[in-house]
Design a protein around this motif. Structure first.
Motif, PDB file in Angstrom:
ATOM      1  N   THR A 157       5.543  10.287   0.617  1.00 17.78           N
ATOM      2  CA  THR A 157       4.934   9.042   0.166  1.00 17.78           C
ATOM      3  C   THR A 157       5.769   7.885   0.673  1.00 17.78           C
ATOM      4  OG1 THR A 157       4.063  10.090  -1.828  1.00 17.78           O
ATOM      5  CG2 THR A 157       4.249   7.681  -1.849  1.00 17.78           C
ATOM      6  N   ARG A 187      -0.774   7.821   9.309  1.00 15.58           N
ATOM      7  CA  ARG A 187      -0.815   7.605   7.852  1.00 15.58           C
ATOM      8  C   ARG A 187      -2.139   8.083   7.262  1.00 15.58           C
ATOM      9  NH1 ARG A 187      -1.315   0.998   8.117  1.00 15.58           N
ATOM     10  NH2 ARG A 187      -3.479   0.975   8.800  1.00 15.58           N
ATOM     11  N   THR A 188      -2.077   8.522   6.013  1.00 22.83           N
ATOM     12  CA  THR A 188      -3.277   8.958   5.295  1.00 22.83           C
ATOM     13  C   THR A 188      -3.176   8.516   3.838  1.00 22.83           C
ATOM     14  OG1 THR A 188      -2.306  11.109   4.724  1.00 22.83           O
ATOM     15  CG2 THR A 188      -3.601  10.992   6.763  1.00 22.83           C
ATOM     16  N   GLU A 189      -4.263   8.675   3.107  1.00 17.83           N
ATOM     17  CA  GLU A 189      -4.324   8.454   1.661  1.00 17.83           C
ATOM     18  C   GLU A 189      -3.908   7.040   1.245  1.00 17.83           C
ATOM     19  OE1 GLU A 189      -2.800  11.696  -0.748  1.00 17.83           O
ATOM     20  OE2 GLU A 189      -2.923  13.027   0.994  1.00 17.83           O
ATOM     21  N   GLU A 190      -4.506   6.050   1.882  1.00 20.64           N
ATOM     22  CA  GLU A 190      -4.194   4.655   1.559  1.00 20.64           C
ATOM     23  C   GLU A 190      -4.593   4.301   0.132  1.00 20.64           C
ATOM     24  OE1 GLU A 190      -4.963   0.986   4.194  1.00 20.64           O
ATOM     25  OE2 GLU A 190      -6.687   1.069   2.840  1.00 20.64           O
ATOM     26  N   GLN A 191      -3.662   3.654  -0.574  1.00 13.22           N
ATOM     27  CA  GLN A 191      -3.940   3.133  -1.913  1.00 13.22           C
ATOM     28  C   GLN A 191      -3.255   1.788  -2.058  1.00 13.22           C
ATOM     29  OE1 GLN A 191      -2.780   5.862  -4.983  1.00 13.22           O
ATOM     30  NE2 GLN A 191      -4.333   7.343  -4.433  1.00 13.22           N
ATOM     31  N   TYR A 220       4.008   0.540   2.376  1.00 14.33           N
ATOM     32  CA  TYR A 220       3.848  -0.427   3.460  1.00 14.33           C
ATOM     33  C   TYR A 220       3.638  -1.809   2.855  1.00 14.33           C
ATOM     34  CZ  TYR A 220       1.464  -2.848   7.306  1.00 14.33           C
ATOM     35  OH  TYR A 220       1.075  -3.750   8.254  1.00 14.33           O
ATOM     36  N   TYR A 249       0.852  -1.190   0.000  1.00 17.39           N
ATOM     37  CA  TYR A 249       0.000   0.000   0.000  1.00 17.39           C
ATOM     38  C   TYR A 249       0.883   1.233   0.000  1.00 17.39           C
ATOM     39  CZ  TYR A 249      -3.873  -2.975   1.486  1.00 17.39           C
ATOM     40  OH  TYR A 249      -4.830  -3.940   1.548  1.00 17.39           O
ATOM     41  N   SER A 250       0.417   2.300  -0.625  1.00 20.37           N
ATOM     42  CA  SER A 250       1.096   3.588  -0.504  1.00 20.37           C
ATOM     43  C   SER A 250       0.294   4.451   0.464  1.00 20.37           C
ATOM     44  CB  SER A 250       1.238   4.285  -1.855  1.00 20.37           C
ATOM     45  OG  SER A 250      -0.011   4.698  -2.346  1.00 20.37           O
ATOM     46  N   TYR A 251       1.011   5.292   1.187  1.00 23.71           N
ATOM     47  CA  TYR A 251       0.408   6.226   2.146  1.00 23.71           C
ATOM     48  C   TYR A 251       1.179   7.529   2.100  1.00 23.71           C
ATOM     49  CZ  TYR A 251      -1.760   2.183   4.473  1.00 23.71           C
ATOM     50  OH  TYR A 251      -2.482   1.057   4.756  1.00 23.71           O
ATOM     51  N   GLN A 252       0.583   8.557   2.680  1.00 27.89           N
ATOM     52  CA  GLN A 252       1.290   9.777   3.025  1.00 27.89           C
ATOM     53  C   GLN A 252       1.588   9.662   4.511  1.00 27.89           C
ATOM     54  OE1 GLN A 252       2.353  12.392   0.922  1.00 27.89           O
ATOM     55  NE2 GLN A 252       1.837  10.716  -0.459  1.00 27.89           N
ATOM     56  N   TYR A 253       2.851   9.886   4.874  1.00 25.31           N
ATOM     57  CA  TYR A 253       3.281   9.761   6.261  1.00 25.31           C
ATOM     58  C   TYR A 253       4.398  10.765   6.500  1.00 25.31           C
ATOM     59  CZ  TYR A 253       5.448   7.518  10.372  1.00 25.31           C
ATOM     60  OH  TYR A 253       5.993   7.247  11.613  1.00 25.31           O
TER      61      TYR A 253
END
Length: 81
Positions: A25, A70-74, A28, A17-21
């Motif tokens: 970017t 973390r935010t913006e899970e993709q 995980y 997954y990608s996140y903003q942390y």
């Protein structure tokens, strides 16, 4: 991903997954199973920490705020095997 295909299929399948942390970017990578560390990578591929997993389930203690911050899970990738 090549390393995952060369290894035995994990149960459950590995996912990335990608996140903003912390303003960046990050990626995980879930753990396959049982007492294994998950991995958190910077965009350049550098291993940052292990947010969870291991014997305690709490990772390596280097990024304890990851789950809350973390935010913006993709979903980026899931082992299709």
């Amino acid at each position: 991903m090549k390393a995952h295909f060369e290894a035995k299929k994990a149960n459950p399948p590995i996912q990335v997954y990608s996140y903003q942390y912390k303003g960046a970017t990050v990626y995980y990578e879930t753990a396959g199973c049982c007492d294994q560390f998950s991995n958190l990578y910077a965009a350049d591929g550098k291993l940052l920490c292990h947010p969870d997993g291991g014997l305690t389930g709490k990772g390596d203690g280097q990024c304890t705020d990851f789950t809350k911050a973390r935010t913006e899970e993709q979903l980026v990738w899931k082992d299709p095997r």
